[in-house]
Write a protein that holds these residues in place. Structure first.
Motif, PDB file in Angstrom:
ATOM      1  N   CYS A 203     -55.466  47.277 -48.252  1.00 37.82           N
ATOM      2  CA  CYS A 203     -55.365  48.779 -47.644  1.00 37.82           C
ATOM      3  C   CYS A 203     -56.708  49.163 -48.316  1.00 37.82           C
TER       4      CYS A 203
ATOM      5  N   HIS B  76     -57.679  52.167 -48.870  1.00 42.07           N
ATOM      6  CA  HIS B  76     -57.524  53.300 -50.039  1.00 42.07           C
ATOM      7  C   HIS B  76     -58.343  52.379 -51.366  1.00 42.07           C
ATOM      8  N   HIS B  77     -57.140  51.617 -51.805  1.00 42.74           N
ATOM      9  CA  HIS B  77     -56.869  50.928 -53.193  1.00 42.74           C
ATOM     10  C   HIS B  77     -57.546  49.742 -53.023  1.00 42.74           C
TER      11      HIS B  77
ATOM     12  N   CYS C  93     -49.826  48.967 -53.241  1.00 45.81           N
ATOM     13  CA  CYS C  93     -49.901  50.266 -53.761  1.00 45.81           C
ATOM     14  C   CYS C  93     -49.138  50.968 -54.085  1.00 45.81           C
TER      15      CYS C  93
HETATM   16 ZN    ZN Z   1     -53.392  52.184 -50.648  1.00 47.02          ZN
END
Ligand code: ZN
Length: 210
Positions: free
Chosen positions: A98, A100-101, A169
């Motif tokens: 992902c 985001h992380h 996540c």
């Molecule tokens: Zn994530």
């Protein structure tokens, strides 16, 4: 296409050759920094070769940046004896990260289309999923990117893409809901217009399982 645009798009599709891409040494130094950030000592024996391994693993995790989806789908087989019904490849396994992380999410993709001008090799659809999975993005964008690439290359009567994935996540951090499955779908053309086609797609995806 002008030469400038051409060279720009070539560079964008192969970012490894882009000026400003860090050297392997810089990448390994960044991993040592993150190891210290995690609270460990990058000089201890067990971690000495880790930056090298991580830099190498990144090349594999993110190899999708070097893939051009339109090239993957460029060979269309027109001799199909008039076959124009649904083509569905289900349960294509994938591993992604992902945006985001940079934490893994993984699962299966189901892709279907109604051909008009011919069909593509079935393994090419699995390669297409991989080309997008091996980049940083969200499950939602990955779903629509796969659908769009198929629409552009195949000009089909419709495309259906469904992705089922578990996000580490969500399982490992934050609300820690292990086993939660995220499901995304993208329908175009006949699949978007006709709910009966969506039902057919979902029935074929779910069908024949013990
Ligand atoms: Zn994530």
């Amino acid at each position: 296409m002008s030469d400038v645009v051409k060279s720009l798009s070539t560079r964008l599709s192969t970012p490894v050759d882009k000026p400003g891409v860090p050297s392997r040494e810089e990448a390994e130094a960044a991993v040592r920094t993150l190891l210290r950030w995690a609270g460990d000592d990058p000089t201890r024996e067990g971690l000495q070769d880790t930056p090298k391994r991580v830099a190498k693993a990144f090349k594999e995790f993110y190899s999708g940046y070097g893939e051009d989806p339109s090239e993957i789908l460029d060979k269309i087989f027109a001799e199909v004896e008039g076959y124009d019904d649904i083509v569905l490849v289900r349960d294509i396994p994938f591993y992604s990260h992902c945006e985001h992380h940079m934490v893994p999410f993984f699962g299966v993709a189901h892709v279907a289309y109604y051909p008009t001008k011919g069909v593509v090799g079935l393994s090419k659809l699995a390669r297409l999923v991989d080309a997008y999975a091996r980049r940083l993005q969200t499950q939602e964008t990955m779903t629509s990117q796969i659908a769009k690439a198929m629409v552009d290359a195949l000009e089909p009567r419709g495309v259906a893409v469904m992705i089922e994935a578990e996000h580490m996540c969500m399982s490992m951090r934050g609300i820690q809901k292990a086993g939660a499955l995220t499901l995304t779908t993208q329908f175009t053309g006949i699949f978007k217009e006709d709910p009966a086609e969506q039902v057919r797609f979902l029935t074929l995806v779910r069908g024949g399982r013990g």
